[in-house]
Enzyme design. Structure first.
Site, mmCIF file in Angstrom:
data_model
loop_
_atom_site.group_PDB
_atom_site.id
_atom_site.type_symbol
_atom_site.label_atom_id
_atom_site.label_comp_id
_atom_site.label_asym_id
_atom_site.label_seq_id
_atom_site.Cartn_x
_atom_site.Cartn_y
_atom_site.Cartn_z
ATOM 1 N N ASP A 93 -3.433 -1.620 -2.459
ATOM 2 C CA ASP A 93 -4.631 -1.989 -1.686
ATOM 3 C C ASP A 93 -5.928 -1.471 -2.324
ATOM 4 O OD1 ASP A 93 -3.893 0.609 -1.026
ATOM 5 O OD2 ASP A 93 -4.185 0.391 1.131
ATOM 6 N N ARG A 137 8.298 6.137 -3.391
ATOM 7 C CA ARG A 137 8.600 6.770 -2.107
ATOM 8 C C ARG A 137 7.701 6.152 -1.049
ATOM 9 N NH1 ARG A 137 6.646 10.877 -5.365
ATOM 10 N NH2 ARG A 137 4.404 11.148 -5.201
ATOM 11 N N SER A 149 0.797 -1.233 0.000
ATOM 12 C CA SER A 149 0.000 0.000 0.000
ATOM 13 C C SER A 149 0.826 1.278 0.000
ATOM 14 C CB SER A 149 -0.928 -0.020 1.201
ATOM 15 O OG SER A 149 -1.610 -1.227 1.238
HETATM 16 C C1 BGC Z 1 -0.285 5.117 -0.319
HETATM 17 C C2 BGC Z 1 -1.185 4.340 -1.248
HETATM 18 C C3 BGC Z 1 -2.211 3.547 -0.461
HETATM 19 C C4 BGC Z 1 -2.949 4.451 0.519
HETATM 20 C C5 BGC Z 1 -3.970 3.699 1.353
HETATM 21 C C6 BGC Z 1 -1.109 5.921 0.678
HETATM 22 O O1 BGC Z 1 -0.276 6.541 1.595
HETATM 23 O O2 BGC Z 1 0.555 5.972 -1.033
HETATM 24 O O3 BGC Z 1 -0.428 3.472 -2.066
HETATM 25 O O4 BGC Z 1 -3.111 2.962 -1.353
HETATM 26 O O5 BGC Z 1 -2.009 5.074 1.373
HETATM 27 O O6 BGC Z 1 -3.391 2.662 2.064
#
Ligand code: BGC
Length: 451
Positions: free
Chosen positions: A198, A160, A145
């Site tokens: 996710d 990042r 995620s």
């Molecule tokens: C991330 C995403 C993720 C979201 C929810 C964000 O900080 O960059 O990739 O889908 O959080 O978990």
């Protein structure tokens, strides 16, 4: 006359109000930024990442799959049984990632994930789990995620970190290769067959559990939890920057909308937002997320309370407020605000508070929560307009997951208020928002099914 604490709180709360007409304007900006990023990638623009996922489930998919899910707070290892009738069963081991590991080295971190996967396999591995084409190797879906530059269905380099993570030597690495090497080193018979965000998992799982035939078209999978983000299906021909190979007509895009308007052309920017950004592990990135998601709502409240003159060890300590603090206080409708008093005593280090003080904190919590929910509608409305979905389908469905969308009081109701502002009352009335519980784990299993 000196101002009362309630008057002071009301003034601060005003800074969190979105001006008349703001939502509509911001939706236009979102659509423009999304269009630009489908054409060409820039460092600070919306990532709009092609996911290599093209199959959307129908609800009839079957099989037992191994899946892992690394989120902002927890790491889950699961065995997901898709029953083929829109239902599933899940056996899982879910544990928080220790704070110290979130800022460790990739070797330490990956070894921790390896331990957890090994432990699960030793306890729960079963013969019915899906294997790679007739071999002894188990096929696994990996939900990760964080923003990843995906280069194939099971390859991607970390762009990042977001949320509380900062493992510097993992940035730029292929996150599947490093974990696959760890699994191989341990002789675990597992092949990471898919890598997904996710939100992609949430979209898949909502489409599986709520097939088209039983309601509106599932258009968006989104997370409003520790972080925020959304995914939707795009026509491949519209993804001008996509250079990979595919014969498919559509592809799910991981928007990484947490990075909407990183240059702050339209987003509000109170002094509290500025402070949150400076104190965060990823300053100047994911600025939309920092106004919306769970990791930041408590911190915004802490900063506002400090400004009001409240003092305690917790108030002096950055990131010490969980979202539960504003969430419980926002939902306290009792005239004596007893739950608020209890929350302030137990989690904020204020053992006694007057009713006026409790009212002041509730005013702040409500302002922070309302702004978050109203902002949350912007990318959803943006994607609905961008895809012209209201013209194509009689009704639309948004699958969401995460502590904020699920538990923050009236969050979905407030999202609908802002959706109505952006799409009109009639447009909003065609949209349902449903919780895709365990979306990322089930979604990983569904992606493994299609892989
Ligand atoms: C991330 C995403 C993720 C979201 C929810 C964000 O900080 O960059 O990739 O889908 O959080 O978990």
């Amino acid at each position: 006359m000196t101002e009362s604490i309630v008057e002071k709180a009301t003034k601060i709360a005003k800074e969190f109000e979105l001006p008349e007409g703001f939502v509509k304007k911001a939706v236009d900006v979102f659509i423009k930024q999304a269009d630009e990023s489908l054409e060409k990638q820039t460092l600070r623009g919306l990532p709009m990442i092609p996911s290599y996922v093209s199959g959307i489930p129908k609800g009839t998919e079957k099989g037992v799959f191994l899946a892992i899910d690394l989120g902002g707070t927890n790491f889950r290892v699961c065995s997901v049984t898709l029953n083929g009738d829109s239902t599933f069963d899940i056996i899982q081991s879910k544990k928080p990632i220790p704070d110290s590991l979130m800022k460790s080295t990739s070797a330490e971190f990956i070894s921790h994930l390896g331990d957890r996967i090994q432990e699960f396999i030793e306890t729960h591995c079963c013969d019915t789990m899906q294997h790679e084409g007739g071999s002894d190797i188990l096929k696994m879906g990996y939900t990760f995620s964080f923003p990843v530059n995906q280069t194939s269905i099971n390859r991607g380099t970390l762009i990042r970190w977001t949320k509380g993570y900062d493992i510097k030597d993992m940035v730029g690495k292929d996150i599947v290769i490093v974990l696959q090497e760890e699994l191989d080193r341990r002789n675990l018979p597992i092949h990471i067959a898919v890598l997904l965000n996710d939100t992609v998992g949430t979209l898949m799982s909502r489409a599986y559990t709520k097939p088209e035939t039983s309601g509106g078209q599932t258009l968006i999978g989104c997370i409003f939890g520790t972080g925020t983000n959304g995914a939707y299906s795009e026509k491949v021909r519209k993804i001008k920057k996509f250079t990979g190979e595919t014969t498919e007509k559509i592809m799910v895009i991981n928007t990484e909308w947490g990075s909407f308007d990183n240059d702050l052309t339209i987003l509000p920017n109170t002094k509290y937002d500025k402070q949150v950004n400076i104190n965060s592990p990823n300053p100047d990135f994911h600025l939309f997320e920092k106004r919306v998601s769970g990791m930041y709502l408590g911190e915004l409240l802490r900063l506002c309370m400090a400004d009001l003159g409240f003092q305690s060890e917790e108030i002096a300590n950055p990131w010490s407020f969980d979202t539960m603090v504003p969430s419980v206080i926002d939902g306290d409708e009792d005239p004596k605000l007893e739950k608020t008093g209890k929350m302030l005593a137990e989690y904020v280090g204020l053992s006694t508070t007057s009713l006026e003080e409790r009212k002041a904190v509730r005013i702040l919590s409500k302002a922070i929560g309302r702004r978050s929910a109203h902002l949350s509608a912007i990318p959803c409305a943006g994607l609905i307009l961008h895809t012209k979905a209201l013209e194509k389908f009689p009704s639309l469905d948004i699958g969401g997951d995460g502590s904020v969308i699920e538990f923050y009081p009236n969050f979905q109701k407030m999202m609908h208020e802002a959706l109505a502002e952006a799409l009109g009352k009639e447009g909003d009335s065609k949209i349902t928002i449903g919780i895709a519980k365990d979306g990322s784990g089930v979604g990983a299993a569904l992606c493994a099914y299609f892989a």
